[in-house]
Design an enzyme around this catalytic site. Structure first.
Site, PDB file in Angstrom:
ATOM      1  CD  GLU A  86      -2.849   1.084   2.455  1.00  0.00           C
ATOM      2  OE1 GLU A  86      -3.098  -0.007   2.999  1.00  0.00           O
ATOM      3  OE2 GLU A  86      -3.325   2.164   2.843  1.00  0.00           O
ATOM      4  CE  LYS A 273      -5.913  -1.289   5.683  1.00  0.00           C
ATOM      5  NZ  LYS A 273      -5.084  -0.382   4.873  1.00  0.00           N
ATOM      6  CG  ASP A 289       1.177 -17.046  11.482  1.00  0.00           C
ATOM      7  OD1 ASP A 289       0.373 -16.315  10.878  1.00  0.00           O
ATOM      8  OD2 ASP A 289       0.928 -18.225  11.780  1.00  0.00           O
ATOM      9  CG  HIS A 387      -3.670   7.325  -0.091  1.00  0.00           C
ATOM     10  ND1 HIS A 387      -2.930   6.439   0.645  1.00  0.00           N
ATOM     11  CD2 HIS A 387      -4.410   6.582  -0.936  1.00  0.00           C
ATOM     12  CE1 HIS A 387      -3.228   5.217   0.278  1.00  0.00           C
ATOM     13  NE2 HIS A 387      -4.123   5.273  -0.701  1.00  0.00           N
TER      14      HIS A 387
END
Ligand code: NDP
Length: 433
Positions: A86, A273, A289, A387
């Site tokens: 991202e 998130k 993991d 962004h």
């Protein structure tokens, strides 16, 4: 990592790949051997390793591997590797770390590193008697667990505590009663899934004997509430001023944004998130993991019964903004793919972490940095401005731009009224004509 000469890393993002590698070497971030490794694409997973890691392997799926700077954690400098697809995440981490560094850096604390294993017993004839029996034989349960995995005991770890939980039957959902036995296990430098599972399988027959029940399953829990890491930062308002907003305004708006994410699950999920953008990127780069860490973090977010923000932001008595983040972080410094993936091995050298505990401290700090950057942008100019600059680059490449054309398309896209793929294609077509 040895002391870093940050001056050698200025305008890092503008450098070519080989200039980046060279400046990392000059700044003392990487060794000569690692500079060669990077320039020869040495972080790629060799076919023979990939083929032995999973079943039916037919290829390799690559992600960009970047580095975020300015992290000062418990007085130590880190250049933080991030494996991530991202745009903006690495830049945001570096940006936040720079401000927090000026404010004294991150301070972290950890609980003991104990992993939890479960044996779920069903059809227990007399639950109270079974609980009593287990409680009277905890030493024997622990020693049988340790006998099942003697090598971790030799290293100084092993099973430490036994806990019993009764899950009552639910007549509405039609679920039966379960008696669940937990072991708290010190797995030292490993995440420990295999150690825990071996121990739980080792004690299950004995627990059946003690309870008269039947073991339905024996497995580690990824809800690692006995392996928590906390990061804190304290930022004076002079470092928070942004655009037309005073430092006090930014601080207060960030605190309000924290309250919103605490109160509203719809916001909390997005808030968390953003935290996981940083956490996952380092977890992945370190060969750990990330599904285990993701699952545990979201369960921890709902520990009060409602899904809430994982971080808290408040004002201290001096008016400084104080951010804290606590996460379950059962990461390892050995085991899994850590010892066999060349990128995970490089990550170890780049971070110079000496233990899984140190890796926990780094990861939770990166999560807090990411949260700081996102919240500061959201309560001021919004995130799209920053962004979309990087998004323009992805659009230009998706439209088919190559080499020098990429920058030309990006520059025109930034000025265009609609930044989308169709516009990127039009711009490229005009350039080519
Ligand atoms: P490994 O079994 O690969 O490695 C752990 C082993 O490393 C230990 O058993 C120990 O073996 C050895 N070791 C060497 N040095 C040390 C040290 N200093 N401290 C501790 N152990 C050391 O990995 P894990 O058991 O950590 O399991 C992680 C893997 O399990 C990951 O790949 C994960 O994806 C997977 N997994 C995850 C599950 C989940 O999350 N639910 C379930 C099942 C698997 P020895 O003492 O014998 O040398």
């Amino acid at each position: 990592m040895s002391p870093v000469d940050l001056s050698k890393l200025s305008k890092f993002y503008k450098k070519t790949n080989s200039e980046k590698i060279d400046s990392l070497l000059q700044a003392g971030v990487i060794s000569k051997e690692d500079a060669t490794l990077l320039s020869e694409n040495g972080l790629e997973l060799p076919d023979e390793i990939a083929g032995n890691m999973i079943e039916n392997q037919i290829g390799r799926y690559s992600l960009p591997y970047g580095v975020a700077f300015h992290f000062l954690i418990d007085g130590k400098d880190y250049a933080v590797p991030m494996a991530m697809e991202e745009p903006s995440v690495v830049a945001a981490a570096s940006f936040a770390a720079k401000i927090i560094r000026e404010a004294g850096g991150f301070r972290t604390s950890l609980t003991d590193r104990r992993m939890i294993g479960q044996v779920a017993l069903k059809s227990v004839p007399d639950v109270q008697k079974a609980i009593q029996n287990i409680e009277q034989h905890t030493e024997e349960v622990l020693s049988r667990a340790n006998e099942a995995h003697p090598s971790i005991v030799k290293r100084g770890g092993g099973a430490r505590e036994v806990h019993v939980r009764l899950l009552e039957a639910d007549t509405i959902e039609d679920t039966p009663e379960f008696l669940v036995v937990h072991l708290h296990i010190e797995t030292l430098e490993a995440m420990g899934a295999n150690i825990v599972n071996t121990m739980m399988e080792g004690i299950a027959p004995y627990l059946e004997e003690l309870t008269g029940g039947t073991a339905l399953m024996r497995i580690l829990s990824n809800y690692a509430t006995e392996c928590l890491a906390t990061a804190e930062c304290r930022i004076p308002t002079r470092l928070l001023k942004h655009g037309s907003f005073t430092g006090e305004e930014v601080r207060d708006r960030m605190i309000e944004a924290g309250h919103f994410a605490w109160a509203d699950p719809y916001r909390a999920v997005t808030h968390n998130k953003g935290i996981m953008n940083g956490v996952d990127a380092v977890v992945l780069a370190s060969g750990n993991d990330w599904r285990a860490i993701e699952a545990g973090a979201h369960a921890y977010a709902v520990k009060s019964g409602q899904y809430r923000a994982l971080s808290r932001w408040k004002k201290d008595e001096n008016g400084e903004l104080v951010g804290t983040l606590t996460l379950p972080l059962p990461v390892g410094a050995v085991g899994g793919s850590i010892g066999i993936h060349p990128a995970a091995q490089f990550t170890k050298r780049l971070l110079g972490y000496e233990s899984a505990a140190e890796l926990e401290r780094i990861i939770v700090s990166v999560g807090l940095a990411q949260n700081f950057a996102a919240m500061r942008a959201l309560v001021t100019e919004g995130i799209q401005k920053g962004h979309m600059g990087l998004q323009a680059r992805s659009l230009a490449i998706s439209a088919g731009a190559k080499g020098a054309d990429i920058d030309k398309v990006v520059n025109q896209l930034k000025e265009a009224p609609n930044m989308n793929l169709a516009t990127a294609k039009d711009i490229l077509e005009n350039l080519e004509n």
